[in-house]
Design an enzyme around this catalytic site. Structure first.
Site, mmCIF file in Angstrom:
data_model
loop_
_atom_site.group_PDB
_atom_site.id
_atom_site.type_symbol
_atom_site.label_atom_id
_atom_site.label_comp_id
_atom_site.label_asym_id
_atom_site.label_seq_id
_atom_site.Cartn_x
_atom_site.Cartn_y
_atom_site.Cartn_z
ATOM 1 N N HIS A 94 0.238 -11.768 1.279
ATOM 2 C CA HIS A 94 -0.958 -11.134 0.879
ATOM 3 C C HIS A 94 -1.645 -12.010 -0.211
ATOM 4 O O HIS A 94 -2.915 -12.014 -0.336
ATOM 5 C CB HIS A 94 -0.191 -10.007 -0.223
ATOM 6 C CG HIS A 94 -1.079 -8.861 0.103
ATOM 7 N ND1 HIS A 94 -0.456 -7.608 0.033
ATOM 8 C CD2 HIS A 94 -2.201 -8.734 -0.242
ATOM 9 C CE1 HIS A 94 -1.645 -6.303 -0.034
ATOM 10 N NE2 HIS A 94 -2.749 -7.393 -0.173
ATOM 11 N N TYR B 173 0.830 -1.283 0.037
ATOM 12 C CA TYR B 173 -0.105 0.119 0.005
ATOM 13 C C TYR B 173 1.015 1.260 0.020
ATOM 14 O O TYR B 173 1.658 1.340 0.845
ATOM 15 C CB TYR B 173 -1.011 0.139 1.219
ATOM 16 C CG TYR B 173 -1.719 -1.193 1.121
ATOM 17 C CD1 TYR B 173 -2.110 -1.728 0.221
ATOM 18 C CD2 TYR B 173 -2.393 -1.481 2.511
ATOM 19 C CE1 TYR B 173 -2.974 -3.138 0.225
ATOM 20 C CE2 TYR B 173 -3.459 -2.649 2.634
ATOM 21 C CZ TYR B 173 -3.552 -3.416 1.348
ATOM 22 O OH TYR B 173 -4.274 -4.683 1.548
#
Ligand code: NAP
Length: 277
Positions: A111, A53
């Site tokens: 992830h 992010y």
């Protein structure tokens, strides 16, 4: 705040704060830190981030928000699949710790599945745990077959969470993944619980929101966390919306509400592949 009893003996808040799209613009950084601090004040003490992010920028925002009260914050971060070899995971974690300005990550997730052997990633996670750099590890975007494979590994049962897409529009996990994770005591962390925004404006939620005198987003989130073993992690960079989202932890939907939501957003009647967006 409501909590779920984790098998580790800890209690986890059923609502966390997401940070995707944060840390991308220096001019907004101070505001983003303040919104996350508000979340902490409201009892939303779990913050979800990832090395992905804002190319690490979101972790810096989280680190700033948690500074001064680190022990009261439960930080979740994630390693990219392309970093998830043994050495790559060790190094990625180190970089995340630097950006988060902390000595440990509370929950470190893969992830999504990439080409690195799962066993190597798990070995790195276990080593990081021994070193005190992470407290727990888990996975993200793992469907039932991935979970089977993971749980068959020697340390696979140490998997402490599976973060997947779950919201009123995407209920596929209710068929198999959610009940299996509940059976194994692996909490589901529901990402995109507002479907990245549109659910907060969905007209089917309006009458229920009026009845409870809350925002439609509060209804969508209260629905997501209505059953055991689920934590929702909505993202907002807006203070008022953060309050609306936090209010979901105190709202219990009644039988009529749930029936109306089932009519508007029918539950699955067969297994669907895990949705990713
Ligand atoms: P989301 O939380 O469903 O929705 C976020 C969007 O909804 C933002 O545009 C936000 O805008 C808006 N919003 C938030 N609260 C609102 C409210 N009360 N009323 C109206 N609009 C509202 O989507 P998400 O960001 O995709 O998912 C949440 C978190 O899950 C992410 O931030 C990330 O931490 C995690 N995630 C993980 C994965 C994974 O692969 N593991 C994938 C996606 C997301 P404003 O910010 O302008 O309020």
């Amino acid at each position: 705040m409501r909590f779920l009893q984790w098998r580790t003996g800890e209690k986890l808040p059923v609502l966390g704060a997401g940070t995707w799209n944060m840390g991308e613009n220096g001019a907004r950084a101070d505001d983003e830190v303040e919104v996350l601090k508000l979340a902490l004040d409201l009892g939303v003490t779990l913050i979800d981030t990832a090395e992905m992010y804002g190319a690490g920028g979101a972790e810096k925002i989280v680190g700033r928000a948690a500074a001064g009260g680190r022990d009261e914050v439960f930080i979740v971060s994630k390693v990219y699949p392309h970093n998830a070899t043994f050495d790559g995971t060790m190094a990625a974690c180190e970089r995340s710790l630097q950006r988060l300005a902390t000595g440990h990550i509370d929950l470190y997730l893969l992830h999504w599945r990439g080409s690195s052997p799962l066993a190597d990633t798990v070995e790195a996670f276990e080593r990081l745990k021994e070193q005190g750099k992470i407290r727990h590890w888990g996975v993200s975007n793992f469907d039932t077959d991935d979970m089977e494979e993971l749980l068959a590994l020697p340390a696979g049962r140490n998997c402490a969470a599976n973060q997947v897409l779950y919201n009123l529009n995407q209920r596929g996990i209710e068929w198999q993944l959610l009940p299996e994770c509940r059976k194994r005591d692996v909490p589901i962390m529901a990402y995109s619980p507002l479907a990245q925004g549109p659910l907060a404006r969905h007209r089917a939620l309006a009458p229920i929101a009026r009845k409870h005198r809350v925002a439609p987003a509060t209804i969508a989130l209260a629905w997501t966390i209505r059953g055991p073993g689920v934590i929702a992690i909505p993202k907002t960079s807006d203070r008022d919306r953060m309050r609306e989202n936090a209010a979901a932890a105190d709202l219990i939907l009644d039988r009529d509400d749930l029936a109306a939501l089932d009519r508007a957003f029918p539950p699955p009647s067969r297994k669907h592949p895990l949705a990713l967006n």
